[in-house]
Design a protein around this motif. Sequence first.
Motif, PDB file in Angstrom:
ATOM      1  N   ILE A 160     -11.262 -11.923   6.071  1.00  9.82           N
ATOM      2  CA  ILE A 160     -11.778 -10.638   6.545  1.00  9.82           C
ATOM      3  C   ILE A 160     -12.757 -10.015   5.558  1.00  9.82           C
ATOM      4  O   ILE A 160     -13.686  -9.308   5.944  1.00  9.82           O
ATOM      5  CB  ILE A 160     -10.615  -9.658   6.838  1.00  9.82           C
ATOM      6  CG1 ILE A 160     -11.122  -8.498   7.707  1.00  9.82           C
ATOM      7  CG2 ILE A 160      -9.974  -9.153   5.555  1.00  9.82           C
ATOM      8  CD1 ILE A 160     -10.027  -7.629   8.257  1.00  9.82           C
ATOM      9  N   ARG A 161     -12.603 -10.291   4.266  1.00 10.86           N
ATOM     10  CA  ARG A 161     -13.548  -9.736   3.298  1.00 10.86           C
ATOM     11  C   ARG A 161     -14.950 -10.276   3.536  1.00 10.86           C
ATOM     12  O   ARG A 161     -15.924  -9.529   3.572  1.00 10.86           O
ATOM     13  CB  ARG A 161     -13.076 -10.061   1.876  1.00 10.86           C
ATOM     14  CG  ARG A 161     -11.780  -9.391   1.469  1.00 10.86           C
ATOM     15  CD  ARG A 161     -11.316  -9.916   0.113  1.00 10.86           C
ATOM     16  NE  ARG A 161     -10.141  -9.217  -0.359  1.00 10.86           N
ATOM     17  CZ  ARG A 161      -8.906  -9.517  -0.013  1.00 10.86           C
ATOM     18  NH1 ARG A 161      -8.694 -10.519   0.840  1.00 10.86           N
ATOM     19  NH2 ARG A 161      -7.877  -8.849  -0.486  1.00 10.86           N
ATOM     20  N   SER A 162     -15.027 -11.584   3.703  1.00 13.42           N
ATOM     21  CA  SER A 162     -16.321 -12.200   3.976  1.00 13.42           C
ATOM     22  C   SER A 162     -16.890 -11.689   5.295  1.00 13.42           C
ATOM     23  O   SER A 162     -18.087 -11.404   5.404  1.00 13.42           O
ATOM     24  CB  SER A 162     -16.169 -13.722   4.020  1.00 13.42           C
ATOM     25  OG  SER A 162     -17.392 -14.338   4.358  1.00 13.42           O
ATOM     26  N   THR A 189      -3.536   3.782  11.095  1.00  9.04           N
ATOM     27  CA  THR A 189      -4.182   3.711  12.401  1.00  9.04           C
ATOM     28  C   THR A 189      -3.681   2.520  13.217  1.00  9.04           C
ATOM     29  O   THR A 189      -3.737   2.531  14.446  1.00  9.04           O
ATOM     30  CB  THR A 189      -5.714   3.615  12.222  1.00  9.04           C
ATOM     31  OG1 THR A 189      -6.157   4.693  11.407  1.00  9.04           O
ATOM     32  CG2 THR A 189      -6.435   3.684  13.551  1.00  9.04           C
ATOM     33  N   LEU A 190      -3.177   1.499  12.536  1.00 10.40           N
ATOM     34  CA  LEU A 190      -2.696   0.304  13.235  1.00 10.40           C
ATOM     35  C   LEU A 190      -1.527   0.631  14.150  1.00 10.40           C
ATOM     36  O   LEU A 190      -0.637   1.401  13.789  1.00 10.40           O
ATOM     37  CB  LEU A 190      -2.254  -0.761  12.231  1.00 10.40           C
ATOM     38  CG  LEU A 190      -3.326  -1.366  11.327  1.00 10.40           C
ATOM     39  CD1 LEU A 190      -2.693  -2.414  10.409  1.00 10.40           C
ATOM     40  CD2 LEU A 190      -4.449  -1.984  12.134  1.00 10.40           C
ATOM     41  N   VAL A 191      -1.552   0.038  15.335  1.00 13.16           N
ATOM     42  CA  VAL A 191      -0.458   0.191  16.296  1.00 13.16           C
ATOM     43  C   VAL A 191       0.259  -1.147  16.409  1.00 13.16           C
ATOM     44  O   VAL A 191      -0.355  -2.154  16.771  1.00 13.16           O
ATOM     45  CB  VAL A 191      -0.975   0.630  17.678  1.00 13.16           C
ATOM     46  CG1 VAL A 191       0.192   0.761  18.656  1.00 13.16           C
ATOM     47  CG2 VAL A 191      -1.734   1.949  17.573  1.00 13.16           C
ATOM     48  N   SER A 192       1.551  -1.174  16.083  1.00 14.52           N
ATOM     49  CA  SER A 192       2.321  -2.399  16.167  1.00 14.52           C
ATOM     50  C   SER A 192       2.893  -2.551  17.573  1.00 14.52           C
ATOM     51  O   SER A 192       3.544  -1.650  18.087  1.00 14.52           O
ATOM     52  CB  SER A 192       3.458  -2.385  15.139  1.00 14.52           C
ATOM     53  OG  SER A 192       4.213  -3.570  15.223  1.00 14.52           O
ATOM     54  N   ALA A 207     -10.634  -4.321   4.263  1.00 15.90           N
ATOM     55  CA  ALA A 207     -10.326  -5.600   3.615  1.00 15.90           C
ATOM     56  C   ALA A 207      -8.850  -5.729   3.286  1.00 15.90           C
ATOM     57  O   ALA A 207      -8.327  -6.834   3.169  1.00 15.90           O
ATOM     58  CB  ALA A 207     -11.165  -5.760   2.345  1.00 15.90           C
ATOM     59  N   THR A 208      -8.159  -4.606   3.149  1.00 14.77           N
ATOM     60  CA  THR A 208      -6.723  -4.666   2.840  1.00 14.77           C
ATOM     61  C   THR A 208      -5.909  -5.194   4.015  1.00 14.77           C
ATOM     62  O   THR A 208      -4.724  -5.486   3.857  1.00 14.77           O
ATOM     63  CB  THR A 208      -6.182  -3.280   2.450  1.00 14.77           C
ATOM     64  OG1 THR A 208      -6.269  -2.388   3.579  1.00 14.77           O
ATOM     65  CG2 THR A 208      -6.967  -2.682   1.285  1.00 14.77           C
ATOM     66  N   LEU A 209      -6.532  -5.325   5.198  1.00 15.62           N
ATOM     67  CA  LEU A 209      -5.820  -5.821   6.367  1.00 15.62           C
ATOM     68  C   LEU A 209      -5.635  -7.335   6.323  1.00 15.62           C
ATOM     69  O   LEU A 209      -4.999  -7.901   7.207  1.00 15.62           O
ATOM     70  CB  LEU A 209      -6.573  -5.435   7.651  1.00 15.62           C
ATOM     71  CG  LEU A 209      -6.751  -3.935   7.906  1.00 15.62           C
ATOM     72  CD1 LEU A 209      -7.551  -3.721   9.187  1.00 15.62           C
ATOM     73  CD2 LEU A 209      -5.403  -3.240   8.009  1.00 15.62           C
ATOM     74  N   GLU A 210      -6.197  -7.980   5.289  1.00 16.08           N
ATOM     75  CA  GLU A 210      -6.090  -9.432   5.175  1.00 16.08           C
ATOM     76  C   GLU A 210      -4.644  -9.914   5.245  1.00 16.08           C
ATOM     77  O   GLU A 210      -4.348 -10.961   5.824  1.00 16.08           O
ATOM     78  CB  GLU A 210      -6.714  -9.898   3.858  1.00 16.08           C
ATOM     79  CG  GLU A 210      -6.792 -11.400   3.684  1.00 16.08           C
ATOM     80  CD  GLU A 210      -8.082 -11.976   4.230  1.00 16.08           C
ATOM     81  OE1 GLU A 210      -8.011 -12.795   5.151  1.00 16.08           O
ATOM     82  OE2 GLU A 210      -9.162 -11.606   3.735  1.00 16.08           O
ATOM     83  N   ASP A 211      -3.735  -9.138   4.660  1.00 11.29           N
ATOM     84  CA  ASP A 211      -2.332  -9.577   4.641  1.00 11.29           C
ATOM     85  C   ASP A 211      -1.548  -9.115   5.863  1.00 11.29           C
ATOM     86  O   ASP A 211      -0.339  -9.318   5.945  1.00 11.29           O
ATOM     87  CB  ASP A 211      -1.635  -9.095   3.363  1.00 11.29           C
ATOM     88  CG  ASP A 211      -1.615  -7.579   3.238  1.00 11.29           C
ATOM     89  OD1 ASP A 211      -2.206  -6.906   4.122  1.00 11.29           O
ATOM     90  OD2 ASP A 211      -1.019  -7.058   2.280  1.00 11.29           O
ATOM     91  N   GLU A 212      -2.238  -8.501   6.833  1.00  8.21           N
ATOM     92  CA  GLU A 212      -1.571  -8.032   8.047  1.00  8.21           C
ATOM     93  C   GLU A 212      -1.575  -9.074   9.161  1.00  8.21           C
ATOM     94  O   GLU A 212      -0.808  -8.963  10.119  1.00  8.21           O
ATOM     95  CB  GLU A 212      -2.245  -6.754   8.569  1.00  8.21           C
ATOM     96  CG  GLU A 212      -2.099  -5.532   7.674  1.00  8.21           C
ATOM     97  CD  GLU A 212      -0.715  -4.909   7.771  1.00  8.21           C
ATOM     98  OE1 GLU A 212       0.024  -5.235   8.720  1.00  8.21           O
ATOM     99  OE2 GLU A 212      -0.377  -4.115   6.881  1.00  8.21           O
TER     100      GLU A 212
END
Length: 332
Positions: free
Chosen positions: A317-319, A124-127, A160-165
């Motif tokens: 982002i998890r918190s 879904t992310l748009v770069s 939460a997986t977006l933390e590394d983005e």
Amino acid sequence: MVNLLKAPERGKLEEAPIVVRGRQDAASRGEQSDQAAHLRKLASAGAPENGGRRLQSIAVLSGKGGVGKTHLCVNLGIALSRLGRRVLIFDADLGMANVDLLFGMMPTKTLKSVISGSADVRSTLVSLGENLKVLPGGAGMQDLADMDQNRQYELIGELATLEDEADTIVIDTSAGIHNSILSFALASDMTLLLTTPEPTSVRDAYGVLKSLVQRSGGRVDIRLVVNMAMSNEEARGVAERMQGASRQFLGVPVPYLGYIPWDRKVREAVQLRRPLVELYESTAVGRSFYAIAEQIAGQGAGEEEALLADRQEAKGIRSFLFKLTKRLGLGA
């Protein structure tokens, strides 16, 4: 909600549906409890391996609509990305999502697609450049509320997986003091409160400030930005009135990050569906976004830099997601 089960009829105890259902409910509760415990573990986990620092969450709020909140999110996000931050703009205006319009995008997948299960978060992310991504909105609070608890936990895990983005997530919220709106601010590391010099805007912004302070017990990091000011003096006057009222009646400081001057070019950029800093970067209004971004990124100077230097470490982002779901009452 408590399920009321009708007692079994006399002579039919051997059928006893209560026993079977009880086991199923217990198993379901156990599974949800395990997921909640896992989510709490994620929220308290150490810093991710993205340069050793957590993602900083910044929510943008306003007391009323039409004061330029989405405009600030979009242009501030671009400015931060050009200062070296890896930025994710999250369109969380769950009623009138329009970040995509200011970028001139027509996304085929949005947060609503993720909630419905027809798309995963990363697809879904748009770069929009090396350091800039957008998570388009399009979902309402009812969509989240209608999800069963298991799916809510799954969605949080996906987000939460977006933390590394990214290093920084800029969150565009709705206007007002509804619980769902304030929850984004209360879950974030920092809140930018936007107002214009218009008296109704100032009054409504103070209402948001008061609500945030009361609901957090004063433990909320709020920074003030003034939009559509005709001069630095006008913007400073608005900020000083807000700061004075906050100190006197709420007992909390509200650092002032700066102002965005009124300019016809803002309307032109919106009509062209292009971010202003891409069209008019060297103008006074264009430079104002960089001045605010520099302070957030720790590159400011003078008094404001000192005020920003003592901010708490970003929680990640998890918190943020865990606190958000608890405040929204979604069962986390």
